[in-house]
Design an enzyme around this catalytic site. Structure first.
Site: not given
Ligand code: TRP
Length: 351
Positions: A119, A214, A217
């Protein structure tokens, strides 16, 4: 805490999509239904986690309520006394225990967390927060305050769960050394956890535009993603323009026909039929347009129903449930926190 506890954090995102629905929401509702007689079930919104990465703070309140409405519309029963639904920030013990645990956690230990490494490299403009770095400690507190045995989470969280076990063991050892009983219940080993949520079905849903990744969002344009809030006609269009291939025959072959295979997967999830049965039914169909419109109709029907259910959700009932659960879990959490405060010398020994 007489019954063993199953606990999971359900993040408040404003943009739930089909992958979340099948991969997280339905399994969670299923678990609440099937295990609430033998377990205490804690479903909480980890709202303190919302701004570990840069985010639009003005939508957070709305995200919490709108997500809870989706869960209820999807079948989560809020009148089940063994299911507690609460917001993390309404239980101050989470923050307090986090601080104490963090003083007994190694910098190196946190530095090894792969989710942080992933991240933090993705954050471009803003600073990388210390909160993002130490977040697994908050997550450990979330789990340990309630002595949760089972914590169904995705693979990206298993390292955090291992950490929760490590820090709990460390505290138990320390407590014994100072003459106290072991304060924490250690969560079950990760391997033993997997039976609970079963295989993560949502992992099977891929992006409609790029079916090798995948459905997520974080897709900026959102053309390959069916959001639960999409207008049904828009969602239909997304399906109709899904990427396919030039083989001109419907077959379940994720390696060579990922787009068509993904649409078959979506159908199989909607119809709750095994993928191979669905694949057999459409095998050899030559018109992709015709096939896509079958999937598109199914998606449309699903969204129309879900959105109608969302509109019927009773917000007051949700609010009452939150307040009731929060009063109850505050007591449990404080009980655990007090034990730890004694162990670390913040409160007098005794009792
Ligand atoms: N970290 C989890 C996620 O990103 C959410 C979460 C926070 C959680 N605290 C938790 C999950 C405690 C299980 C238990 O999805």
């Amino acid at each position: 805490m007489d019954k063993p506890t199953i606990l999971t954090g359900i993040r408040a995102n404003n943009d739930l999509q089909l992958g979340n629905y099948f991969g997280a929401i339905l399994p969670m509702i299923d678990m609440a239904k099937h295990h609430s007689d033998q377990y205490q079930i804690n479903l909480f919104v980890p709202d303190l986690h919302s701004f570990t990465t840069p985010t639009d703070l003005s939508i957070l309140q709305k995200a919490v309520t709108s997500n809870l409405r989706v869960y209820v519309a999807a079948g989560l029963t809020i009148d089940n006394a063994n299911v507690h639904i609460y917001r993390q920030s309404y239980v101050p013990a989470h923050s307090e225990l986090t601080w104490i645990l963090s003083c007994f956690t190694g910098f190196g230990e946190m530095s090894r967390m792969t989710q942080f490494k992933d991240k933090s490299t993705k954050i471009k403009e803003d600073r990388i927060s210390v909160g993002l770095f130490s977040y697994p400690i908050l997550m450990a507190a979330d789990i340990l305050l309630y002595g949760a045995s089972y914590v169904p989470v995705g693979d990206d969280q298993t390292q955090h769960l291992e950490f929760a076990r490590d820090i709990a063991t460390r505290f138990n050892t320390m407590a014994t050394k100072y003459g106290y009983q072991e304060p924490f219940i250690i969560p079950e080993p990760v391997k033993k956890q997997h039976g609970f949520f079963g295989k993560d079905q949502g992992l099977r849903i891929m992006d409609l535009v790029d079916p090798t990744k995948k459905m997520s969002k974080s897709d900026e344009l959102g053309k390959g993603v069916i959001f639960l809030s999409d207008a049904p006609e828009i969602a239909k269009k997304k399906v109709m323009s899904a990427t396919t291939d030039d083989k001109a025959t419907v077959a379940y072959n994720p390696a060579e026909q990922p787009g068509i295979s993904n649409l078959l997967e979506i159908l199989s999830l909607f119809r709750q039929q095994p993928i191979l049965d669905v694949a057999a039914e459409f095998a050899g169909m030559t018109s992709y347009g015709e096939f896509k419109s079958i999937v598109a109709d199914e998606v449309e029907k699903f969204l129309v129903e879900l959105q109608a259910n969302i509109n019927k959700v009773d917000d007051d009932a949700i609010q009452k449930k939150l307040e009731y659960s929060e009063a109850l879990v505050n007591e449990q959490a404080n009980h655990t926190l007090h034990k730890i405060q004694r162990v670390v010398g913040l409160r007098p020994a005794g009792k």
